[in-house]
Each structure stands twice: as C-alpha cells, then as structure tokens.
Design an enzyme around this catalytic site. Structure first.
Site, PDB file in Angstrom:
ATOM      1  CG  HIS A 174      -2.245  -0.547   1.225  1.00 53.53           C
ATOM      2  ND1 HIS A 174      -2.586  -1.187   2.248  1.00 53.53           N
ATOM      3  CD2 HIS A 174      -3.029  -1.050   0.220  1.00 53.53           C
ATOM      4  CE1 HIS A 174      -3.780  -1.968   2.074  1.00 53.53           C
ATOM      5  NE2 HIS A 174      -4.107  -1.670   0.829  1.00 53.53           N
ATOM      6  CB  CYS A 268      -2.954   0.509   8.736  1.00 51.87           C
ATOM      7  SG  CYS A 268      -1.597   0.266   7.405  1.00 51.87           S
TER       8      CYS A 268
HETATM    9  N1  ARG Z   1      -4.168  -7.139   6.485  1.00 48.81           N
HETATM   10  C1  ARG Z   1      -4.586  -6.014   5.954  1.00 48.81           C
HETATM   11  C2  ARG Z   1      -4.348  -6.014   4.214  1.00 48.81           C
HETATM   12  O1  ARG Z   1      -3.470  -6.704   4.001  1.00 48.81           O
HETATM   13  C3  ARG Z   1      -3.634  -4.985   6.228  1.00 48.81           C
HETATM   14  C4  ARG Z   1      -4.050  -3.514   5.756  1.00 48.81           C
HETATM   15  C5  ARG Z   1      -2.955  -2.445   6.119  1.00 48.81           C
HETATM   16  N2  ARG Z   1      -3.536  -1.172   5.896  1.00 48.81           N
HETATM   17  C6  ARG Z   1      -2.902  -0.187   5.455  1.00 48.81           C
HETATM   18  N3  ARG Z   1      -3.641   1.002   5.041  1.00 48.81           N
HETATM   19  N4  ARG Z   1      -1.725  -0.316   4.720  1.00 48.81           N
HETATM   20  O2  ARG Z   1      -5.428  -5.610   3.743  1.00 48.81           O
END
Ligand code: ARG
Length: 275
Positions: A174, A268
């Site tokens: 991300h 996150c």
């Molecule tokens: N387990 C989640 C996923 O893989 C974690 C999300 C993390 N969020 C972020 N904004 N980077 O989607």
C-alpha cells in the site's frame, strides 16, 4: 532541511477497534496464520493510540467492528475523503469486501457527499492528500491493491490532480507503507518501494522530502500519522523518529506490534476525515 517551526493542525480521525482482529488468511507478506494474535494486547495498543491522538487535541470517531471482518481494524482502507467529498473503497480481496459497506454507512449517515467507486481501490491505504501542494494534490499508489483506473476515477470524484506512483516491492503493498504526508506540503518516503520512474517523479515534486531507508520502512516507520508537528509512529521506528526530529517535527512513538502481524501500523488504523 530548514528548522522552520512545525505547526499542528487539528484533525478528525476515524478508527475501528480490533475487537475481531485475527490473522486467518494471508493477503500480504507480513501475515502469518501460524503465529497466534493476542487480541487483548492489540486492543490495549489500539486504545493507547486513540488516547494519544485525543490527548494531542484531535477528534477521533469510532466505527464499530464487525464479526467476520478481522482486518476492519485497518480503518484507513475504507474510504478517502477530501473537502467533504468521499471516494468510497472497493477492496481487492473478498475477505475484506464487506468493510466498504460499513464505511459507506458511516459517511451517508452524516452530511458527506459519498461517491461509490467502480474501480478497485483501498482508500487511504493507496491515496494521500497534500492540501498545501499545488493547491491540493493527491498522491496515489498502484501495483498491488488499487487499480490504476481508480486514480482517474478519484480525480473525477474529488477534483484534485492525482499523481500515480507505481509500487514495486510486495512488502510495501500500500502507498501508506512507503510514503507519508508529514504536513500539508511535505512528505517522507522510501524510494526503493517505487519504480525508477516513480522515484524520479517523487524527487521532482518533493526535493526536500525526508527519505527513509529499508530498515525504516520495514519497521513500518512510514506508516505514520502526522498533524503537521507531531509525528505518531511505531516504537520500532526509532531511527526514523530521529530523522523527522532533525527535520523539525516531534516524533511520538506508540507500540502497535500486535497490529503489525496483519501487515499494518499507525496509519493503517487511522483514517483522516477531511471536511
Ligand atoms: N491485512 C490488511 C491487508 O492486507 C492490512 C491492511 C493495512 N492497511 C494499510 N492501510 N496499509 O489488507
């Protein structure tokens, strides 16, 4: 970087408690189903982060967690708002699909203008906003989660220029794991998380950025929340805390070790609500 005084701006955030947090599936390289998660500890860490934001004077709204949605604690992924308009999320993986509806109901119960997305995008996970850069500019990541077509869709919905950046390292899947807004105009990022061309774009737009190295990025240092003065980041990210201090900001470290097991940290779990 110059030692100008860094002024905080009061923010409104949205968080969702880790009431149903587990690691039951693997959709990023940080997740390991064989290591049990301590939900109680995750809850304590989450509460301390919320209290830290409130103690700094910010407003934190809470979205109720839903059973069966263990990743809902990562509230940043549920939408992306700019000046009262919300571009809704559409998740890449079916395990997270229903989170988008919970976020949509939060906004539509209030006076936000909510746009449902056609294209896959994971909200503030892949979108960052810099209100003071070029009159208001959006940075957007793609390569792992968000469809590049969503970048153009976000530009049409939000009426701000969107700069597309290609992510190339699966550990930094991300945008918010590789780049952060430090204030209305300045960013921090880990160059190697981006394609060579996207690194050039970032260097051109942000010649005064705070640069992170791989160790910083792996400590989730860039997954930070900043109010323009206080930079809230993971306890592991001590070296990067010193870097932002050198740039004139005040690092505030919080332990989010348990939530790192799902592949996320401070940013996150915090969505910013921009009216
Ligand atoms: N387990 C989640 C996923 O893989 C974690 C999300 C993390 N969020 C972020 N904004 N980077 O989607």
């Amino acid at each position: 970087m110059s030692q100008t005084e860094r002024l905080p701006r009061m923010r409104t955030y949205l968080m969702c408690p880790p009431d149903h947090f587990t690691v039951d599936y693997v959709i990023n390289p940080w997740m390991d189903v064989t290591v049990p998660v301590d939900a109680g500890l995750a809850g304590k860490q989450w509460t301390l982060l919320r209290d830290t934001l409130v103690d700094l004077g910010h407003t934190v709204h809470v979205l109720d967690a839903r059973p069966g949605l263990p990743d809902m604690v990562y509230a940043a992924n549920g939408a992306f708002s700019v000046d009262g308009t919300v571009y809704g999320a559409r998740f890449r993986y079916p395990q997270r699909t229903d989170e988008a509806e919970a976020h949509r109901l939060f906004y539509t119960a209030d006076t936000w203008s909510y746009a449902s997305p056609v294209h896959v995008n994971e909200g503030e996970g892949d979108f960052a906003y810099l209100p003071g850069a070029y009159g208001g500019m959006i940075l957007a990541g793609y390569g792992f989660r968000t469809d590049p077509a969503a970048h153009a869709e976000a530009q049409e919905v939000l009426g701000r220029p969107v700069v597309s950046l290609r992510l190339v390292d699966p550990a930094f899947y991300h945008l918010d794991t590789a780049l952060a807004a430090l204030d209305d105009r300045h960013v921090a990022y880990f160059p190697e998380a981006f394609s060579p061309a996207s690194q050039r774009v970032l260097a051109q737009l942000f010649p005064d950025a705070v640069l992170a190295d791989r160790a910083d990025a792996e400590a989730f240092a860039l997954n930070l929340v900043s109010d323009g003065r206080h930079v809230i980041l993971n306890t592991e990210a001590t070296a990067f805390g010193a870097k932002v201090r050198d740039a004139g900001y005040s690092p505030v470290h919080v332990d989010l070790g348990e939530l790192k097991r799902g592949g996320g940290s401070v940013k996150c779990v915090v969505a910013e609500l921009r009216r």
